[in-house]
Design a protein around this motif. Sequence first.
Motif, PDB file in Angstrom:
ATOM      1  N   PHE B 145       0.833  -1.214   0.000  1.00  0.00           N
ATOM      2  CA  PHE B 145       0.000   0.000   0.000  1.00  0.00           C
ATOM      3  C   PHE B 145       0.864   1.260   0.000  1.00  0.00           C
ATOM      4  CE2 PHE B 145       0.576  -0.684   4.550  1.00  0.00           C
ATOM      5  CZ  PHE B 145       0.656   0.587   5.081  1.00  0.00           C
ATOM      6  N   VAL B 146       2.012   1.200   0.666  1.00  0.00           N
ATOM      7  CA  VAL B 146       2.911   2.356   0.666  1.00  0.00           C
ATOM      8  C   VAL B 146       3.505   2.534  -0.724  1.00  0.00           C
ATOM      9  CG1 VAL B 146       5.023   3.324   1.626  1.00  0.00           C
ATOM     10  CG2 VAL B 146       3.453   2.064   3.098  1.00  0.00           C
ATOM     11  N   LEU B 149       0.850   3.858  -3.215  1.00  0.00           N
ATOM     12  CA  LEU B 149       0.528   5.277  -3.097  1.00  0.00           C
ATOM     13  C   LEU B 149       1.686   6.150  -3.560  1.00  0.00           C
ATOM     14  CD1 LEU B 149      -1.498   5.167   0.200  1.00  0.00           C
ATOM     15  CD2 LEU B 149      -2.316   5.937  -2.035  1.00  0.00           C
ATOM     16  N   LEU B 150       2.921   5.732  -3.247  1.00  0.00           N
ATOM     17  CA  LEU B 150       4.081   6.506  -3.706  1.00  0.00           C
ATOM     18  C   LEU B 150       4.136   6.503  -5.239  1.00  0.00           C
ATOM     19  CD1 LEU B 150       6.872   5.477  -1.148  1.00  0.00           C
ATOM     20  CD2 LEU B 150       5.570   7.612  -1.229  1.00  0.00           C
ATOM     21  N   LEU B 157       0.154  11.520 -10.402  1.00  0.00           N
ATOM     22  CA  LEU B 157      -0.021  12.881  -9.898  1.00  0.00           C
ATOM     23  C   LEU B 157       1.022  13.831 -10.477  1.00  0.00           C
ATOM     24  CD1 LEU B 157      -1.878  14.295  -7.934  1.00  0.00           C
ATOM     25  CD2 LEU B 157      -0.209  13.864  -6.131  1.00  0.00           C
TER      26      LEU B 157
ATOM     27  N   ALA C 232       0.336   4.205   9.462  1.00  0.00           N
ATOM     28  CA  ALA C 232      -0.430   3.418   8.494  1.00  0.00           C
ATOM     29  C   ALA C 232      -1.879   3.868   8.450  1.00  0.00           C
ATOM     30  CB  ALA C 232      -0.339   1.937   8.840  1.00  0.00           C
ATOM     31  N   ILE C 235      -2.174   7.101   6.519  1.00  0.00           N
ATOM     32  CA  ILE C 235      -2.109   6.893   5.068  1.00  0.00           C
ATOM     33  C   ILE C 235      -3.478   6.468   4.556  1.00  0.00           C
ATOM     34  CG2 ILE C 235      -1.094   5.472   3.247  1.00  0.00           C
ATOM     35  CD1 ILE C 235       1.421   5.244   4.974  1.00  0.00           C
ATOM     36  N   SER C 239      -5.729   8.802   1.998  1.00  0.00           N
ATOM     37  CA  SER C 239      -5.391   8.415   0.625  1.00  0.00           C
ATOM     38  C   SER C 239      -6.393   8.982  -0.382  1.00  0.00           C
ATOM     39  CB  SER C 239      -5.302   6.895   0.501  1.00  0.00           C
ATOM     40  OG  SER C 239      -6.539   6.316   0.841  1.00  0.00           O
ATOM     41  N   LEU C 242      -5.329  12.359  -1.727  1.00  0.00           N
ATOM     42  CA  LEU C 242      -3.957  12.359  -2.229  1.00  0.00           C
ATOM     43  C   LEU C 242      -3.701  13.514  -3.198  1.00  0.00           C
ATOM     44  CD1 LEU C 242      -1.241  10.824  -2.423  1.00  0.00           C
ATOM     45  CD2 LEU C 242      -2.213   9.493  -4.278  1.00  0.00           C
ATOM     46  N   PHE C 243      -4.722  13.876  -3.982  1.00  0.00           N
ATOM     47  CA  PHE C 243      -4.513  14.909  -4.999  1.00  0.00           C
ATOM     48  C   PHE C 243      -4.557  16.310  -4.422  1.00  0.00           C
ATOM     49  CE2 PHE C 243      -5.367  11.190  -7.350  1.00  0.00           C
ATOM     50  CZ  PHE C 243      -4.713  11.348  -8.553  1.00  0.00           C
ATOM     51  N   PRO C 246      -1.328  16.081  -0.776  1.00  0.00           N
ATOM     52  CA  PRO C 246      -0.422  14.917  -0.869  1.00  0.00           C
ATOM     53  C   PRO C 246       0.437  14.740   0.375  1.00  0.00           C
ATOM     54  CG  PRO C 246       0.031  16.517  -2.637  1.00  0.00           C
ATOM     55  CD  PRO C 246      -1.084  17.079  -1.830  1.00  0.00           C
ATOM     56  N   VAL C 249      -0.399  12.087   2.944  1.00  0.00           N
ATOM     57  CA  VAL C 249      -0.110  10.684   2.640  1.00  0.00           C
ATOM     58  C   VAL C 249       1.398  10.457   2.535  1.00  0.00           C
ATOM     59  CG1 VAL C 249      -0.343   8.877   0.902  1.00  0.00           C
ATOM     60  CG2 VAL C 249      -2.291  10.329   1.446  1.00  0.00           C
ATOM     61  N   LEU C 250       2.054  11.391   1.817  1.00  0.00           N
ATOM     62  CA  LEU C 250       3.461  11.143   1.478  1.00  0.00           C
ATOM     63  C   LEU C 250       4.380  11.214   2.690  1.00  0.00           C
ATOM     64  CD1 LEU C 250       3.796  12.833  -2.006  1.00  0.00           C
ATOM     65  CD2 LEU C 250       3.238  10.483  -1.393  1.00  0.00           C
ATOM     66  N   ALA C 253       3.912   7.973   4.648  1.00  0.00           N
ATOM     67  CA  ALA C 253       4.381   6.897   3.770  1.00  0.00           C
ATOM     68  C   ALA C 253       5.902   6.923   3.667  1.00  0.00           C
ATOM     69  CB  ALA C 253       3.749   7.031   2.388  1.00  0.00           C
ATOM     70  N   GLY C 254       6.454   8.145   3.568  1.00  0.00           N
ATOM     71  CA  GLY C 254       7.911   8.261   3.490  1.00  0.00           C
ATOM     72  C   GLY C 254       8.578   7.749   4.754  1.00  0.00           C
TER      73      GLY C 254
END
Lengths: 562, 315, 278
Positions: B145-146, B149-150, B157, C232, C235, C239, C242-243, C246, C249-250, C253-254
């Motif tokens: 899932f990570v 999305l990345l 995007l 988690a 995220i 999600s 996301l647009f 971002p 989420v990022l 996630a990062g």
Amino acid sequence: MTAARTPLDTPPLAIQDLSAHAEGTERPLLEGIELAVPAGSVTAVIGPSGSGKTTLGLAALGASRHGVRLTGQAVLAGTDLLLLEPARRPAARAGRAAQLPQHPATVLDPVRRVGGVLTELAALGHADRAGRKEAVRRALAAAGLDPDAIRRRFPHQLSGGQQQRLALACALVTGARLLVLDEPTSGLDPALAHALGRTVRTLADGGAGVLLLSHDLPLVRDTADRVTVLEHGRAVDAGPTATVLGGGGADPDPGARAPHARRSTVEPSADRHPATRELLAAERRTRAGQAVTPGTAGNDGTTSAPEGPRGVVARGIVVRRRAGDPLAGPVSMAFPPGSRTALLGPSGSGKTTFARVLAGLTTPSQGDVRMDGGPLPRRVDRRTAAQRRAVQYVHQTSADSFAERRPLREQLADTARLLRGLRAEEAAAEAKDLAGVLGLDEALLLRTPDRLSGGQLQRCALVRALTARPALLVCDEVTSALDTVSRERLIEALPRMLVPDRTALLIISHDAPVVRALAAEAAWFDGGRCVRRGPVDELPPIVWSGEPEPGPGGADRPARGG
Amino acid sequence: MRGYVLRRSLLAVLQCLMVLVAVFALGSLLPGDTADVLRGEHGTPAQVAALRTQLGLDEPAWARFWHWLGGLCAGDLGNSLMTGTPVAEDLGRRIGVTALLGVPALVLVTALAPLLGTVSGLREGSRLDRALNSAAVLLHAVPEFVLGLLLVAAVSLAAGLLPATAVGMDTAALLAQPAVLVLPVSVLTARHLCDLTRQVRVGVAAGRHGTVATHLRLLGMRERTVVLRHVLPGALGPAVQQYARCVEGMLGGAVLVEAVFGLRGLGSGFVEAVQNRDLPQVQAYALLFAGVTVAVNLAADLAAYRLAPRREVTA
Amino acid sequence: MTVRWRTGAAGGERGRRPSWTALALFGVPVLAAVLGPWWGPSGPWTEGALPSQPPGAEHPLGTDVLGRDMLWLVLHGGASVLGGVLGALLIGMAGGVPLGLLAAGPRRGLDEAVMRALDLLLALPGLLVLMVLAVSGHRDWYWLVTAAGSLQVPAIARVVRGAVLAPGTRTVVEALRMQGHGWAYIHLRYLPRELAAPLATDTGSRFAVVLYLLASANFLGLGLPAASPDWAVLIERNSDALFTQPAAVLVPAGLLTALCVGGNLLVDHVLARQRSTR
């Protein structure tokens, strides 16, 4: 055997001015070697380990270890391999030369059936299908295997001896005229070693050229026509076998070897190179080891009485395994104080299993072990301190039997401290004294095991067991990791280190001189049973040579030129 | 060989039995049952009891297990408690979407991993070898899932290249618009492709320098024959078991990938069933997923045993 | 041709250099998880904050779908990630080490029984087990961590049994027994020291496995509640946005990726060093 591609008068191998240098080192691995292997003969190269035998064996095939540079000539059937690009050398070797390495079982492909691999190898020397099939059949037969029984098998389904013969068949099936054998008998018991020697001789008599690299002097005497002695990468001595090595030197009991070993009684002349004389002297010393045995061995009627009340007695030992029966038993044996017994027999005959039962490391399914009449629990962790003292076992791999991060001094002292109730300093002092007798000085004992050699650790393991002052000391191949000098010292010192009137000795060894020097009685194991027993001196040659039947026609082979 | 096949198959049967009992027992251990869920907080105890009788929830556990097992044998997975439709129907509708994800991913892994693994094992330290090794280290533990999305953030995007989601699309719509599947399939493939390639590479590199290959070269065998007939077969035995881990991992991966991209496949169906506590559905999904796992592991162990009979593998 | 006896040295040399990249990748999320909870205001809510706002002066990382401050959430969300992984690893070891020692003991029947039983458990993919367990209604963090830890028991038991039965270790244990050492010395002093290295290596690789499991389960909503600041969960919640936002989420996630990749690189580094010194 003979490929018809090259004229028969070209020697299979001619080496001229061959040198080998390892990257970044000054001293060459090989220097100016000249050597020829004529067809129909065995040429042996002998020398201590590290003298360059393996490098020479590879170089003869135009190969080398990574980072080793070869110069000179290695002419295989008229082609100088060293002039070719490394990538083109396998093709030049194909069908002309073959090799049998030190541990043959490790070169068998575990995931392929025997027949398929042999057919692939046969294709190197035979273009047509029928020829390949015939070559596989002949190679297996020549190596002493039944072609029909073995083709569909995987290597792991074969016994050690069969694997060894299969590796030989892999070398033979290519139809090579040159065979390079690198220490072919290392790790083999005497029976297999002897059988291999005979096969090699038969092959040479059939027209192949054999280059034999070995430190097994009896094997070389039995098979080779010519000998070259290698020292520090140089050929220092060469000549016909009988001239260089003599006929077995000071073998104290010539009858102990197979009859044809007594080929010649010529003593090596005193003007041989010092390296040759040193090799022969080491062999003589080991064989004469018997002479240092003190005459106090307790074989005056106290042994072989299974009901004997004193000492350790094993009765009716049977060990069952789900797969295979390493020890079928039942085995009964008594070890009265002061007795010296040897267990002999081929690999896998149950010697080690029996010894482990005595020490409580393997649990028998039947039978018991008694000490002075009282039963010893089957498992060592159920034994009391006094009972653990009774039997001490020194592992075959005793170099691996020490904890990594503790100094040896502490580890050796534990035995006397825990089993005999000594104070730590007393225990350490006693261990130090015993270690000194075996040539391990005090500074060495302050180190951790990783900073000692395998041979040193093997002696430490012996000290650790001896400080228990056991009623029975079991030594499983204790000399295997020792060099000649340490081995002599151990043979000399061990009898003095046993407590008189208490400690019985049981040794397991393939090494005939060691057995003769240390044991008075011997028991011969085969197929998990003790099949024969008697004083060591009266054992028939069968035990030493390992030949199943010393047939009536065991006369000398025709004399060979040299 | 036969002894091993028998023992290993017996283990698989035991595993299946254990799964059946566990999956069923799960339902009877629920603190509240489906009737509670359906009625919510507003139902009176009487209503809940009536519903319970209607759904057959008041029978003893062993009787329900027996009914359930009998139904399974007849191919009846029961009806969904939420919608009342047969569970099998729901599975049938969703399996196409998951197949569109899983089949290309499996084909990619199966075809590419031995090839890339062999090439990089033969050229240790080459650019390809280093790239594959780095990718494997990077991707080994990152959950799908990570990664998904990345990738969406980067590809859809930032670069505006591929569609980011496939919400609400069924099998036919997906087939008409395969670009939608590129990202999900890549995410599902990447990690397992790297793992399997690495396994083959290690086997090939070790085998190539091993005593067997060295000796065959000394006997004069051609390099091509050495690699294809001896090095590669030796490397494939352990790789087959890693392959089974891949299939197993892809089942879990499919759940996550479908959740990220809004695909209505088996994975998202499982998640919905879990969230609704729809017992017959959960049981069906669990049996399906566990059955595939047991079968794949059995096949892989038998294949590995055939490829490398010396290593007797325990499941 | 040249016979190569040793594999190329490239891996070994790389392994010897300390890997700053790996340390940095691993260190940033770990520091955020450990020190984060002590930072800043007591809660993520601020007056009049709008949902899913991009980073700005007031909210350096913007806001999430509920209008909470992302920076606060991210700093408080690592504790459950790291704590869960460590907890699960401890639970796995608490179960696996004794079972492995038991199986490696002198009784072969016991060994068979233990290892066969564990083989049965090993058959199932972890994430699916967690999903099925979630149906039973035990949907809190402790339950999830316990389940994820229990799933590691068979593999850890196998590692321990393998290490104890390794030829060298077995010979030493036999020698110690003959020397008169008791159960306690062997099991509490000698073996733990011998097991430390293989267990540490295994734990390193297992860290990634458990992290994957727990993060995936939380993403699917099987463990922590939807309002939790766990990375988690963040995220998953964000999600859909996301647009528009971002960063929501990022950033988590990062951090998760850095933790996975950094941990993996460190283990790889240690393994490479072990190989080159052996």
